[in-house]
Design a protein around this motif. Sequence first.
Motif, PDB file in Angstrom:
ATOM      1  N   ILE A 143       4.243   2.435   5.654  1.00  0.00           N
ATOM      2  CA  ILE A 143       5.281   3.460   5.534  1.00  0.00           C
ATOM      3  C   ILE A 143       6.399   3.245   6.550  1.00  0.00           C
ATOM      4  O   ILE A 143       7.287   4.083   6.712  1.00  0.00           O
ATOM      5  N   GLU A 243       9.902   4.347   5.439  1.00  0.00           N
ATOM      6  CA  GLU A 243       9.856   3.726   4.113  1.00  0.00           C
ATOM      7  C   GLU A 243       8.916   4.426   3.132  1.00  0.00           C
ATOM      8  O   GLU A 243       8.846   4.050   1.957  1.00  0.00           O
ATOM      9  N   GLY A 244       8.209   5.416   3.576  1.00  0.00           N
ATOM     10  CA  GLY A 244       7.270   6.084   2.691  1.00  0.00           C
ATOM     11  C   GLY A 244       6.538   7.183   3.416  1.00  0.00           C
ATOM     12  O   GLY A 244       6.881   7.546   4.551  1.00  0.00           O
ATOM     13  N   HIS A 261       5.787   5.451  -1.784  1.00  0.00           N
ATOM     14  CA  HIS A 261       7.062   4.834  -1.446  1.00  0.00           C
ATOM     15  C   HIS A 261       8.121   5.700  -2.098  1.00  0.00           C
ATOM     16  O   HIS A 261       8.214   5.764  -3.339  1.00  0.00           O
ATOM     17  N   THR A 266       1.915   4.844  -4.671  1.00  0.00           N
ATOM     18  CA  THR A 266       1.559   3.436  -4.840  1.00  0.00           C
ATOM     19  C   THR A 266       0.076   3.165  -4.633  1.00  0.00           C
ATOM     20  O   THR A 266      -0.426   2.109  -5.029  1.00  0.00           O
TER      21      THR A 266
END
Length: 323
Positions: A143, A243-244, A261, A266
């Motif tokens: 992440i 990023e997540g 994400h 995911t």
Amino acid sequence: MKKIRWGLIGAGRIAHQFARDMSFVPNGVLSAIGSRSKVAAEAFGAQYDIPHRFDDYQSLFECDEVDAVYIATPHNLHLAQATSAMAEGKAILCEKPLVTTPEECLEFQRAARHHDVYAMEAMWTYFLPAIRKAKSWVEAGRIGEVRRIQANFGYPIAYDPSLREYDRDLAGGCLLEMGIYPVALAWLFAERDPIDIQAVARTAPNGVEDDVTAIFDYGDMTAALSTSFRCKLHNWATIVGEEGLITIPDFWRAHECHLYHLETRTEHFQDGRESLGLNYQTVAVGEDLAMGRRQSTVVPLEVSLAFQRHMDQLRRHFEAVPS
């Protein structure tokens, strides 16, 4: 395999949970139960087929058929009981919170060193497979850099000053009773002290805190934590990265976690366990003892001290706050 012979003090709800999960502990066996009541000790021992049953705690501490003691009593009693058990050479697994103040935690540490025994706070959440999976995702950079931690844990407990949870003399209040979980979750994913802690709290008529919301500021990230006796909270944890993000439903007893994400999930992990989950920490303690360790590598006493420091800082914000 030599099994660790466990003694259990206290015969309440948590003690029953611990005893039920012992069937999932291949390296341990329940050898003794101690209660303040002979009737309770006999009933508990019969229910779980425990051979040694005591109506006082000291007799259990002195029992040669006990290697390790699980302390499942109210947290204001932990320090004295753990110290007495340590003096008899017993390893200690102590319910959370370990103690009630940083000063008590330091005394606990000194006692463990003095008697050269193993001691660990029973922060069972840290050992759950879903929590370990979430931690592995963060460590693998799934992440990106962590920027926010969110965790809350609360269940309504109607105000009654005669209840232990609301009894000031018994270290009552939602911070120690439930808030230890969000505080511990923040430490697990931040692994450092915040540079500042702010809090807003409400108190019951007798002055005991029953609702707390806190912000931990780490400079490059924040943690928003809350706990309550006033209402049922969401009881999820969310770890937000650049990023997540990761969500953990009912994080304190987590069965699963989700990796995202942006808006797209995911990955999903679910442990499928049959136990309540207390068995994971118990197995880990048995492994530590087999290796001759005096502390856990997952929940060392220095981490327990960090929990206490953070809760003490929070407490300063609401000791005199009106309801």
